[in-house]
Design an enzyme around this catalytic site. Structure first.
Site, PDB file in Angstrom:
ATOM      1  N   GLY A 186      10.363  23.702  -0.113  1.00 61.45           N
ATOM      2  CA  GLY A 186      10.735  22.603  -1.007  1.00 61.45           C
ATOM      3  C   GLY A 186      10.942  23.080  -2.436  1.00 61.45           C
ATOM      4  O   GLY A 186      11.324  24.244  -2.677  1.00 61.45           O
TER       5      GLY A 186
ATOM      6  N   ASP B  91       8.617  15.545   1.953  1.00 57.12           N
ATOM      7  CA  ASP B  91       8.767  14.626   0.813  1.00 57.12           C
ATOM      8  C   ASP B  91      10.193  14.094   0.621  1.00 57.12           C
ATOM      9  O   ASP B  91      10.388  13.095  -0.060  1.00 57.12           O
ATOM     10  CB  ASP B  91       8.333  15.316  -0.494  1.00 57.12           C
TER      11      ASP B  91
ATOM     12  N   HIS C 141      -3.066  14.830   5.755  1.00 58.35           N
ATOM     13  CA  HIS C 141      -2.260  15.889   6.369  1.00 58.35           C
ATOM     14  C   HIS C 141      -1.835  15.612   7.801  1.00 58.35           C
ATOM     15  O   HIS C 141      -1.041  16.372   8.355  1.00 58.35           O
ATOM     16  CB  HIS C 141      -3.002  17.224   6.274  1.00 58.35           C
TER      17      HIS C 141
HETATM   18  O1  F6P Z   1       5.004  18.731  -0.343  1.00 60.21           O
HETATM   19  C1  F6P Z   1       4.404  18.329   0.841  1.00 60.21           C
HETATM   20  C2  F6P Z   1       3.041  17.720   0.580  1.00 60.21           C
HETATM   21  O2  F6P Z   1       2.491  17.333   1.822  1.00 60.21           O
HETATM   22  C3  F6P Z   1       3.028  16.559  -0.410  1.00 60.21           C
HETATM   23  O3  F6P Z   1       3.435  15.356   0.176  1.00 60.21           O
HETATM   24  C4  F6P Z   1       1.592  16.560  -0.841  1.00 60.21           C
HETATM   25  O4  F6P Z   1       1.467  16.015  -2.127  1.00 60.21           O
HETATM   26  C5  F6P Z   1       1.258  18.042  -0.862  1.00 60.21           C
HETATM   27  O5  F6P Z   1       2.194  18.676  -0.023  1.00 60.21           O
HETATM   28  C6  F6P Z   1      -0.132  18.389  -0.394  1.00 60.21           C
HETATM   29  O6  F6P Z   1      -0.294  19.749  -0.561  1.00 60.21           O
HETATM   30  P1  F6P Z   1      -1.466  20.595   0.051  1.00 60.21           P
HETATM   31  O7  F6P Z   1      -1.243  20.724   1.523  1.00 60.21           O
HETATM   32  O8  F6P Z   1      -1.364  21.922  -0.652  1.00 60.21           O
HETATM   33  O9  F6P Z   1      -2.741  19.859  -0.234  1.00 60.21           O
END
Ligand code: F6P
Length: 330
Positions: free
Chosen positions: A109, A135, A260
């Site tokens: 991304g 996203d 997640h």
């Molecule tokens: O960019 C994908 C994403 O899942 C976002 O929606 C979220 O804010 C972020 O990554 C969470 O990141 P991490 O897995 O590093 O906590």
């Protein structure tokens, strides 16, 4: 950018940033297209960290067998702090040259493409980006890989939450991912009949939200679901629930943060097809002399956008859809 055609003998492929369902289909498409065009392919493990540490493995036709249905990424991923530094990118360029990798496909991304663009600018190594993020926040493509699956995961979860909300006459605040963008929240909200969606791109206040809830209760709604995008200015779902219940006690309230779970699971058909198309087009783009660009699909056509534009131009959910969701959620 289309430049002088370089003789590309070996392409590296990596996934970086948050994983997204469909990334494996993109990796498979890159590897198999390389084989089709008689170019070697090297898998780079652990995102940009693997580039810096020379974590490479030659990919063969069978290295990517039976991965279409798997979520996550077989190459693993990372958010590399070292690659954000000039010295880190310098090390990565050295490793690529030592491994005789002439060009890169980076699947990820915003952060991934920021790094890819700097890497190209500093070291001239041709890079094409493939948009892989749940996203959907990149300019230059209608959809990013993983967005469709993640949104379907959300609607499956919210449908289940609605069963219990109905049974207990409760109001649920459900927080969904999307970082600074509200695509997941808006589309999942429309698809699940949420009474309201709170998005970073909209400015619905707590008082306005309470009015919507009151109106719903007055028209005999016995339970409701509010979707809260994690980037909304009112705060996350817990904060929003507190702000609402401080002023309004019409419902017994619960909060769910999906987290997640939205990133995992088997990719949808749409994501597998999208990723396959983009993977092939990325390799063909590199071989045709394109670099420093992101492959996207706009109105069913492959389209290349400069990486700098893909990461810097604003992209927001459709205002008409937001208006329509308000009409339908009464
Ligand atoms: O960019 C994908 C994403 O899942 C976002 O929606 C979220 O804010 C972020 O990554 C969470 O990141 P991490 O897995 O590093 O906590």
């Amino acid at each position: 950018m289309e430049g002088k055609k370089l003789k590309i003998k070996k392409i590296g492929v990596l996934t970086s940033g948050g994983d997204a369902p469909g990334m494996n289909a993109a990796i498979r498409a890159v590897v198999r297209s390389c084989i089709f065009y008689d170019v070697e392919c090297s898998g780079v493990f652990q995102g940009y960290d693997g580039l810096i540490n020379g974590d490479f493995k030659n990919m063969h036709v069978r290295s990517v067998s039976k991965i279409l249905a798997r979520g996550g990424t077989i190459l693993k991923s990372a958010r590399s702090d070292e690659f954000r530094t000039k010295a880190g990118r310098q090390k990565a360029a050295k490793q690529l040259r030592a491994a005789k990798i002439d060009a890169l496909v980076t699947i990820g991304g915003n952060g991934t493409f920021t790094g890819a663009h700097l890497f190209f600018k500093e070291h001239g190594i041709p890079v094409i980006g493939v948009p892989g993020t749940i996203d959907n926040d990149l300019f230059g493509t209608d959809d990013t890989i993983g967005y469709d699956t993640a949104t379907n995961t959300v609607i499956e979860a919210v449908d289940k939450i609605r069963d219990t909300a109905n049974s207990h006459n409760r109001l649920f605040f459900v927080e969904v991912m999307g970082r600074d963008s509200g695509f997941i929240a808006l589309h999942a909200g429309i698809a699940t009949g949420a009474i309201a969606v709170l998005l970073p791109e909209d400015d619905l206040s707590i008082d306005e939200l309470i009015k919507v809830l009151e109106k719903g209760a007055a028209s005999k709604k016995t339970s409701s679901v509010v979707l809260v995008a994690e980037g909304d200015a009112n705060g996350g779902a817990y904060e929003v629930a507190k702000k609402v219940t401080d002023k309004y006690s019409g419902y017994d309230t619960r909060v769910t943060v999906l987290g997640h779970i939205q990133r995992g699971g088997a990719p949808s058909c749409a994501d597998r097809v999208l990723a396959s198309r983009m993977g092939v087009a990325a390799v063909e783009g590199l071989l045709a002399g394109r670099f420093d660009e992101m492959i996207g699909i706009i109105s069913d056509k492959e389209h290349f956008t400069p990486l700098q534009e893909a990461i810097s131009r604003n992209i927001a959910p459709n205002k008409e859809e937001l208006r329509m969701s308000k009409i339908l959620s009464i």
